[in-house]
Each structure stands twice: as structure tokens, then as C-alpha cells.
Design an enzyme around this catalytic site. Structure first.
Site, short mmCIF file in Angstrom:
data_model
loop_
_atom_site.label_atom_id
_atom_site.label_comp_id
_atom_site.label_asym_id
_atom_site.label_seq_id
_atom_site.Cartn_x
_atom_site.Cartn_y
_atom_site.Cartn_z
N LYS A 224 69.49 13.62 52.65
CA LYS A 224 69.69 14.44 53.85
C LYS A 224 69.01 15.79 53.66
CE LYS A 224 73.31 16.81 56.55
NZ LYS A 224 74.76 16.95 56.81
N ASP A 229 72.32 23.97 58.81
CA ASP A 229 73.18 23.29 59.78
C ASP A 229 74.05 24.32 60.51
OD1 ASP A 229 74.74 21.58 61.22
OD2 ASP A 229 75.82 20.72 59.49
N LYS A 236 79.14 25.90 64.49
CA LYS A 236 80.14 26.12 63.45
C LYS A 236 80.63 27.57 63.52
CE LYS A 236 78.19 23.04 59.87
NZ LYS A 236 79.32 22.13 59.64
N ASP A 247 72.59 22.41 53.14
CA ASP A 247 72.71 21.11 53.79
C ASP A 247 71.49 20.21 53.56
OD1 ASP A 247 74.61 19.57 55.03
OD2 ASP A 247 73.94 20.04 57.07
N ASP A 306 77.51 18.43 65.48
CA ASP A 306 77.64 18.85 64.07
C ASP A 306 77.69 17.65 63.12
OD1 ASP A 306 77.80 20.59 61.98
OD2 ASP A 306 79.88 21.20 62.34
N GLU A 308 75.35 15.68 62.44
CA GLU A 308 73.91 15.45 62.58
C GLU A 308 73.30 14.71 61.40
OE1 GLU A 308 75.17 18.05 61.25
OE2 GLU A 308 73.92 18.25 59.47
N ARG A 310 74.27 12.15 59.62
CA ARG A 310 74.31 10.70 59.74
C ARG A 310 73.26 10.19 60.73
NH1 ARG A 310 80.51 10.74 61.54
NH2 ARG A 310 80.45 12.50 60.08
N1 BES Z 1 76.85 19.44 56.64
C1 BES Z 1 78.12 19.17 57.20
C2 BES Z 1 79.12 18.69 56.19
C3 BES Z 1 79.59 19.68 55.18
C4 BES Z 1 80.33 20.78 55.56
C5 BES Z 1 79.34 19.46 53.86
C6 BES Z 1 80.78 21.66 54.62
C7 BES Z 1 79.80 20.31 52.92
C8 BES Z 1 80.51 21.43 53.31
C9 BES Z 1 78.01 18.09 58.27
O1 BES Z 1 76.83 18.06 58.98
C10 BES Z 1 79.12 18.34 59.22
O2 BES Z 1 79.09 19.34 59.87
N2 BES Z 1 80.07 17.43 59.27
C11 BES Z 1 81.19 17.55 60.11
C12 BES Z 1 81.41 16.21 60.76
C13 BES Z 1 82.36 16.24 61.91
C14 BES Z 1 81.74 16.98 63.09
C15 BES Z 1 82.69 14.82 62.29
C16 BES Z 1 82.38 17.94 59.27
O3 BES Z 1 82.48 17.49 58.12
O4 BES Z 1 83.19 18.72 59.73
ZN ZN Z 2 75.19 18.85 58.07
MN MN Z 3 76.86 19.34 60.66
#
Ligand code: BES
Ligand code: ZN
Ligand code: MN
Length: 457
Positions: A224, A229, A236, A247, A306, A308, A310
């Protein structure tokens, strides 16, 4: 950077005595009497992490005592590098496995000094007997590369720079690198990579590196590469966004792992795929409720912009899968939920292949590179259902976020002989002896070991 921590023995090295509780007394005869007396006078008895320089009559340092404690971890010695004067040192006493001790020293000597006007000068190690320096350098260099790529902020580590890092790696190892960029992603059928990255001034792209001989088993790595992000329109909050330069931690890690594989010339055919995008906000950003096409043909309803990672991985994994790789591994900072489940230091991994899981578990333990298997729990697939499309990019209910993200990815993998997904944090939130706060390599020494053992026979 590595050379800053490995000594070239021209000046006379100072011994570092690694001692646990009771070892000072037991080592009489081997350990100089002055050290024994100085230890006693200073209450040193091998306490974990304790550092005691021993002066000679002139006041120069003649030796350093380092406490390993009774529950020594293999890389603890890393804590010494920034806390003793610059110079050359040898290891004496009970430092355990020489390779792990030396690796701990090197990993602990890492500093991210790109933006500092003064670089710290670190203590250097004369490698102990029995250490294979090429293996040591490979592991340390890969870790440093992953850390650097993560630590460099997004204004200096965008899709262009990530591409440059990959081209550089390709040049070093004579690999081919192909890039599909901007609107060309649409013609080449990577609609989700395009949708996530199109709102940025830095064009989204898929970077594709190939190396090795045709007749060898195909190992494909996918990382990834979200260089920042923001969350997109589902923006966020500030405190969650501040770390999001990391990210692209999955990309940094697979890039470093690919470097190890090519450096060692493992007998495999390697493919490295990195979707490099910025999840930005602009008038043309993708929106919640949009329905995206995907390379695989599955339509995806956007429940949350958010989620994104996946999406870009879905298209990259679909491409990887078309080639039926023998081994397909993706690494991603995919969910906050992985951290809720296991914390920052123990990345969950997912695979349906029990044999591969056994190999990963073994390698993880042997290399002290923590990884923990979590289940691709099929009954949760239904939480990803959408009323308007084939699948939603977020799960309903909000439970088991790391598992449901892995299940989402699994829909894009059908033909790979074996697939594993790592949901890493890629960051050290509070410093450890062998790692300062900042970007971190996670899982790559273990994965290298798996790949080497699988295919070197
Ligand atoms: N990059 C983030 C995941 C992340 C956040 C990894 C903080 C490590 C630390 C990812 O893109 C994300 O924002 N995921 C969301 C998914 C949700 C919207 C279903 C999350 O984990 O809150
Ligand atoms: Zn992310
Ligand atoms: Mn995200």
C-alpha cells in the site's frame, strides 16, 4: 548509514562487556579487576539496559559495562549506541547470538537526520566472530530503507519520489520498472487506483518492478503506497491525520524486502507492485456513495473514502493474481483496528494456507520479527454487502475491522497458489533500544526467511 555503525578497526576498540545479574562476580579472571571493582563501587549488577563506562587511571574509558538483565531481548544492545561516546567497540561477555547482538546494535544506531543540520556520531561496532556481514548488512540496510521512506514526510515522499525510490532499486539490481500513471490508469483498467488518487496534484500511479529468471517460481509483493491519507472527503480529525505520512509503510516494507531478495539473488522471479497515490481532497475527489468499477469486474460502493487502502490494493492484487503467482504477499497500513486488536508491535497477518502460516510463524520467531495470524473469518463477508453494488468498501456494524478489510482484499485474489496479507502499523510510537520513534520495518526479515527457505532448495 550502516557504515556509520560498523567499525573499520583502525583505531583501538574499547570492549563492551555484556553482563547479566551475577555475571560480574562470575566473570572474575576474564573481566579485568578494575571493571569488577568499578561495577561494585557503582552498584552495577547487570541491570537491564544499565550502561557503566569504566575509566582508566588517566580518566579515559577503558571498557563499558552493559547490563542485559535476566530477561534480555536479542536486540537490547541497540540501546547502547546513542549513549556511549563515539568510537570503536568490541563485544565481550554474554551477548548471546552474535548476529542478533550485532543487528540490535545497528538497528539502534539508526537516526533520521535528513532534516537536521548536524548528524549525530554513533558508536561503531567491530563485528564479533561468527557474524556473516553480508546477511547483517542486508537486514540492516533494508530496515533503514523502510524507516527512511516512511519517515520522509509526504511533501518529499510523494508518488514521484516513491517511483524514484523504486527506479533506483531497479537500477541497482538490473530490474525492469514500468509505471502506469494518471489517466492512463483508466485505459489500463485500474479504476480504483485512479479514483483514490485523482484528487491530488501528484498523479496516482501503479509502479511495477520485475526481476529474475522466467523459469523460477513467481513471488509477487504488493504494498500500500498511500503517500498521505487525509481520509478524503471523509476527512480524518487532526490527531488521526498527523501520522498519515506513514500510510505508504506497506510499500516501504515490500520495497525493502524486494531489495533483500535481489541483493541475495534468491532463485525466484520477483514482481513488486506498488499503487502510489495520495488520498487528497479536491473538487474531483471520489465521494461516499460513489460506485467504482474495479479491475476484477466487481463493483464497489464507497461507504467511506477513508477506507482507501483496500481500493488501491484491490486493483493491484487483481493484476498480481492474473499471473497466478506461486506466492503473493501484500503489506499495508490498512486499519486502525489492527492496532486495537494487537497493538503497534505485533502486526496481524492473514492467510488461508496453513502451510504458509506455519512457515511464517517459524520465521517470525527465529528472526524476532513479530507477526500474529488472524482469521479470514468467512461468515463476516456478509457485513461487506451493498444494496447497490457487489460489495461495500466498509463493513456494517464496525466490528472486526482488520478482519473485514482482509476479507475485502480476499475478493480480489483467486488464482494465486498462496496468499498472505499483513496489516502493519509501520511505526514505533515510543522508543525501544533498537528503534527510535518513527517509521519501522515490520515482517520483512521474517518474510525474507520464508522466501529463502521455500525456494533456495
Ligand atoms: N491508513 C488508515 C489505517 C490506519 C490508521 C493505519 C491509523 C494505522 C493507523 C486507513 O486508510 C483507514 O483510514 N482505515 C479506516 C477504515 C475505516 C474507514 C473502515 C480506519 O481504520 O479507521
Ligand atoms: Zn490509509
Ligand atoms: Mn484511510
Amino acid at each position: 548509514m550502516i557504515d556509520l555503525a560498523i567499525a573499520n578497526t583502525r583505531s583501538r576498540p574499547t570492549p563492551v562487556w555484556v553482563l547479566g545479574p551475577g555475571d560480574t562476580a562470575r566473570s572474575k579472571g576474564k573481566l579485568p579487576a578494575s571493571c569488577v571493582a568499578w561495577a561494585k563501587a557503582n552498584g552495577f549488577d547487570g541491570q537491564k539496559g544499565k550502561i557503566l563506562p569504566v575509566p582508566d587511571e588517566k580518566g579515559n574509558i577503558s571498557a563499558v559495562l552493559f547490563g542485559s538483565g535476566k530477561d534480555a531481548l536479542p536486540f537490547d544492545l541497540g540501546g547502547i549506541t546513542g549513549n556511549i561516546p563515539a568510537g570503536n567497540y568490541t563485544l565481550e561477555g554474554n551477548f548471546g547470538d552474535p548476529h542478533l547482538a550485532a543487528l540490535g546494535w545497528l538497528l539502534g544506531a539508526y537516526r533520521f537526520d535528513r532534516y537536521k543540520s548536524k548528524s549525530p556520531v554513533m558508536a561503531k561496532l567491530v563485528l564479533p566472530a561468527g557474524v556473516e556481514s553480508s546477511t547483517l548488512r542486508r537486514e540492516a540496510e533494508a530496515t533503514f530503507l523502510a524507516r527512511d521512506l516512511i519517515n520522509i514526510p509526504a511533501n518529499d515522499m510523494g508518488p514521484d519520489e516513491l517511483e524514484a525510490a523504486m527506479r533506483n532499486l531497479g537500477k541497482i539490481h538490473k530490474a525492469s520498472v514500468k509505471v502506469t500513471k494518471g489517466d492512463k490508469l483508466l485505459n489500463a483498467n485500474f479504476p480504483m487506483i485512479h479514483a483514490v488518487g485523482r484528487a491530488s496534484n501528484n498523479a496516482p500511479r501503479l509502479i511495477d518492478l520485475k526481476w529474475g529468471m522466467k523459469d523460477k517460481p513467481l513471488v509477487t509483493l504488493v504494498g500500500k503506497g498511500v503517500i498521505f491519507d487525509s481520509g478524503g472527503l471523509n476527512i480524518k480529525p487532526g490527531n488521526s491525520m498527523v501520522l498519515m505520512k506513514k500510510d505508504m509503510g506497506g510499500a516501504a516494507n515490500v520495497l525493502a524486502l524486494a531489495g533483500m531478495i535481489m541483493d541475495a539473488k534468491l532463485p525466484v522471479r520477483l514482481r513488486l507492485l506498488i499503487p502510489a497515490v495520495e488520498n487528497a481532497i479536491s473538487a474531483n475527489a471520489f465521494r461516499p456513495s460513489d460506485v467504482l468499477q474495479s479491475r476484477k469486474g466487481i463493483t464497489v460502493e464507497i461507504g467511506n473514502t477513508d477506507a482507501e487502502g483496500r481500493l488501491v490494493l484491490g486493483d493491484a492484487l487483481a493484476l498480481a493474481d492474473e499471473e497466478k503467482p506461486d506466492l503473493l504477499i501484500d503489506v499495508a497500513t490498512l486499519t486502525g483496528a489492527a492496532r486495537v486488536a494487537l497493538g503497534p508491535d505485533l502486526p496481524p497477518y492473514y492467510t488461508d494456507d496453513d502451510k504458509l502460516a506455519a512457515e511464517i510463524n517459524k520465521a517470525s520467531a527465529a528472526k524476532f520479527d513479530p507477526l500474529w495470524r488472524m482469521p479470514l473469518w468467512a461468515p463476516y463477508q456478509k457485513t461487506l454487502s451493498s444494496k447497490v453494488a457487489d460489495v461495500n468498501n466498509i463493513s456494517s456494524g464496525g466490528f472486526a475491522g482488520s478482519i473485514t478489510a482482509a476479507l475485502f482484499l480476499s475478493r480480489f485474489v483467486e488464482q494465486a497458489k498462496s496468499w498472505a496479507h499483513l496489516d502493519i502499523y509501520g511505526w514505533v510510537p515510543s522508543s525501544k533500544p533498537w528503534a527510535p520513534v518513527g517509521g519501522e520495518a515490520q515482517g520483512i526479515r521474517a518474510l525474507y526467511d520464508v522466501i529463502e527457505k521455500r525456494y533456495s532448495k
